[in-house]
Each structure stands twice: as C-alpha cells, then as structure tokens.
Design a protein around this motif. Structure first.
Motif, PDB file in Angstrom:
ATOM      1  N   LEU A 151     -22.662   1.111 -47.326  1.00 21.73           N
ATOM      2  CA  LEU A 151     -23.928   1.050 -48.044  1.00 21.73           C
ATOM      3  C   LEU A 151     -25.030   1.744 -47.262  1.00 21.73           C
ATOM      4  CD1 LEU A 151     -23.863  -2.622 -49.363  1.00 21.73           C
ATOM      5  CD2 LEU A 151     -23.234  -0.524 -50.577  1.00 21.73           C
ATOM      6  N   PHE A 152     -25.966   2.327 -47.990  1.00 25.37           N
ATOM      7  CA  PHE A 152     -27.106   3.016 -47.394  1.00 25.37           C
ATOM      8  C   PHE A 152     -27.790   2.144 -46.346  1.00 25.37           C
ATOM      9  CE2 PHE A 152     -31.756   3.345 -47.484  1.00 25.37           C
ATOM     10  CZ  PHE A 152     -31.927   4.615 -46.962  1.00 25.37           C
ATOM     11  N   GLU A 153     -28.025   0.885 -46.677  1.00 26.19           N
ATOM     12  CA  GLU A 153     -28.759  -0.007 -45.792  1.00 26.19           C
ATOM     13  C   GLU A 153     -28.034  -0.201 -44.458  1.00 26.19           C
ATOM     14  OE1 GLU A 153     -30.033  -0.596 -49.956  1.00 26.19           O
ATOM     15  OE2 GLU A 153     -28.048  -0.562 -49.021  1.00 26.19           O
ATOM     16  N   GLU A 194     -28.641   9.380 -37.560  1.00 24.24           N
ATOM     17  CA  GLU A 194     -28.836  10.824 -37.414  1.00 24.24           C
ATOM     18  C   GLU A 194     -28.153  11.592 -38.539  1.00 24.24           C
ATOM     19  OE1 GLU A 194     -28.499  12.566 -33.363  1.00 24.24           O
ATOM     20  OE2 GLU A 194     -27.996  10.488 -32.820  1.00 24.24           O
ATOM     21  N   LEU A 195     -26.946  11.175 -38.872  1.00 20.60           N
ATOM     22  CA  LEU A 195     -26.203  11.836 -39.944  1.00 20.60           C
ATOM     23  C   LEU A 195     -26.899  11.620 -41.282  1.00 20.60           C
ATOM     24  CD1 LEU A 195     -23.815  13.412 -40.997  1.00 20.60           C
ATOM     25  CD2 LEU A 195     -22.422  11.337 -40.825  1.00 20.60           C
ATOM     26  N   LEU A 196     -27.338  10.417 -41.523  1.00 14.96           N
ATOM     27  CA  LEU A 196     -28.028  10.103 -42.775  1.00 14.96           C
ATOM     28  C   LEU A 196     -29.245  11.004 -42.964  1.00 14.96           C
ATOM     29  CD1 LEU A 196     -27.603   8.010 -45.040  1.00 14.96           C
ATOM     30  CD2 LEU A 196     -29.208   6.532 -43.834  1.00 14.96           C
ATOM     31  N   LEU A 202     -26.636  10.578 -50.917  1.00 15.37           N
ATOM     32  CA  LEU A 202     -25.542   9.718 -50.473  1.00 15.37           C
ATOM     33  C   LEU A 202     -25.021   8.970 -51.685  1.00 15.37           C
ATOM     34  CD1 LEU A 202     -23.921   8.301 -48.129  1.00 15.37           C
ATOM     35  CD2 LEU A 202     -25.695   6.526 -48.225  1.00 15.37           C
ATOM     36  N   VAL A 203     -23.729   9.102 -51.936  1.00 15.99           N
ATOM     37  CA  VAL A 203     -23.071   8.275 -52.941  1.00 15.99           C
ATOM     38  C   VAL A 203     -22.469   7.129 -52.144  1.00 15.99           C
ATOM     39  CG1 VAL A 203     -21.370   8.176 -54.792  1.00 15.99           C
ATOM     40  CG2 VAL A 203     -22.602  10.320 -54.335  1.00 15.99           C
ATOM     41  N   ASP A 204     -23.059   5.931 -52.283  1.00 13.31           N
ATOM     42  CA  ASP A 204     -22.656   4.842 -51.398  1.00 13.31           C
ATOM     43  C   ASP A 204     -21.887   3.749 -52.129  1.00 13.31           C
ATOM     44  OD1 ASP A 204     -24.638   3.241 -52.675  1.00 13.31           O
ATOM     45  OD2 ASP A 204     -25.356   2.431 -50.774  1.00 13.31           O
ATOM     46  N   ARG A 216     -38.118   7.675 -46.455  1.00 11.52           N
ATOM     47  CA  ARG A 216     -39.580   7.558 -46.487  1.00 11.52           C
ATOM     48  C   ARG A 216     -40.014   6.200 -47.033  1.00 11.52           C
ATOM     49  NH1 ARG A 216     -39.038  12.837 -48.333  1.00 11.52           N
ATOM     50  NH2 ARG A 216     -39.366  12.199 -50.499  1.00 11.52           N
ATOM     51  N   ALA A 217     -39.330   5.716 -48.060  1.00 12.74           N
ATOM     52  CA  ALA A 217     -39.700   4.460 -48.727  1.00 12.74           C
ATOM     53  C   ALA A 217     -39.216   3.227 -47.969  1.00 12.74           C
ATOM     54  CB  ALA A 217     -39.141   4.442 -50.145  1.00 12.74           C
ATOM     55  N   GLY A 218     -38.215   3.392 -47.121  1.00 11.09           N
ATOM     56  CA  GLY A 218     -37.650   2.246 -46.421  1.00 11.09           C
ATOM     57  C   GLY A 218     -36.709   1.419 -47.280  1.00 11.09           C
ATOM     58  N   ALA A 219     -36.344   1.951 -48.424  1.00 11.09           N
ATOM     59  CA  ALA A 219     -35.419   1.279 -49.347  1.00 11.09           C
ATOM     60  C   ALA A 219     -34.726   2.343 -50.187  1.00 11.09           C
ATOM     61  CB  ALA A 219     -36.173   0.313 -50.252  1.00 11.09           C
TER      62      ALA A 219
END
Length: 172
Positions: A106-108, A121-123, A129-131, A161-164
């Motif tokens: 998951l992204f988080e 760093e990769l993100l 991203l298809v998570d 940027r949004a943090g979510a």
C-alpha cells in the motif's frame, strides 16, 4: 535483482504505448496471480547494465509514453535498490516520460518506509502507483489498469504533497 521479462512495447500496463519490465521476487503470493513464476527471486535472468540500456533504448522512441514496473514485486526490499537506479536513469534521460509501478504494498506503507530501505526514495520517482495486492474475490475485468477493485491508481506526486493518497484521474 533478477527480471522475468522486458517488453519493449506494452499497451496493457498504463496509458499509451509503454516499455515494461517484470522483476522477479514477490512475497505477496496473491491467489490466482497472473504471473506466479515471478514469485521466485531467482527466476529469470540477472538485471544489469545491458538490460538497463535496452530499456533506455526502447524509451528513446518518440511513441513510447513511459515505463511500467511490474513483477513479481518492484518494491520488495531485495529489488528496491536496482529498481531505484533504473528509474533514476530513466528520469535523468527522459524527464518527459511517465513511470508507473504496480505493487502489492500500500502507498501508505511505502510512504512511511515500512517496506525496505529505499521505498520512500523510489516512490518519489514515480508518477503513478497501482497499489494493493490482487484479491481474487474482488476481481473485476472492467477496471482500467488493475485487476481487483481494492487496487488504487495513485497520483504519487499529488499524494506526497497532500500527505494522503490522491487517486489518478486518468485525464489524457
């Protein structure tokens, strides 16, 4: 890192005509995975400078929109460093091309460095991203660029940027 396949032309794993690499190694082991042979980290061939150059050569064609990273699992800790080096080389040479990555994580978890040393760093190098893992019970063939309804198409720069997680809107 080993890789299972490099597809110079791929129209299924992101918008437009793309080049895709399928890395080897995955610990998710999703039920009815479409690529179970890539679970084995030793499957395929070693990825090195020759393969990186092959991908860069493919991306040099004007009709190739970008790079897609699949697997296996590009974000497996054992794969992250090699994948990061590849995407940095792509960014340096082709800043106008987009980079998509398919991950069962998951992204988080990736954003919060819960998966491997280089996940943040990769993100930061990705556009989309298809998570989430493929979930057979949520399989939906009508979905664009993913196999099950739990998977998200995430606009990575907007999300950071949004943090979510911010979903990719698909605008072409």
């Amino acid at each position: 890192m080993n890789y299972a396949d490099i597809r110079p032309i791929d129209v299924a794993n992101g918008p437009g005509v793309r080049t895709s690499i399928f890395v080897s190694g995955c610990t998710h082991h999703c039920k009815e995975c479409f690529n179970p042979e890539t679970w084995d980290f030793a499957y395929g061939q070693p990825f090195g400078g020759e393969q990186k150059q092959e991908i860069l050569d493919c991306l040099s064609k004007p009709y190739i929109r970008g790079l897609s990273l699949l697997g296996g699992e590009p974000f497996e800790p054992q794969n992250q460093r090699a994948v990061l080096e590849l995407v940095r080389a792509v960014r340096a040479r082709f800043p106008e091309k987009d980079i998509w990555c398919y991950s069962g994580y998951l992204f988080e978890s990736l954003r919060d460095s819960q998966v491997g040393e280089y996940s943040q760093e990769l993100l930061k190098e990705l556009d989309v991203l298809v998570d989430g893992p493929f979930v057979l019970e949520k399989k939906d063939l009508s979905l664009r660029f993913r196999g099950s309804s739990n998977q998200r198409l995430i606009d990575v720069p907007a999300s950071l940027r949004a943090g979510a997680a911010v979903l990719w809107d698909g605008a072409e």
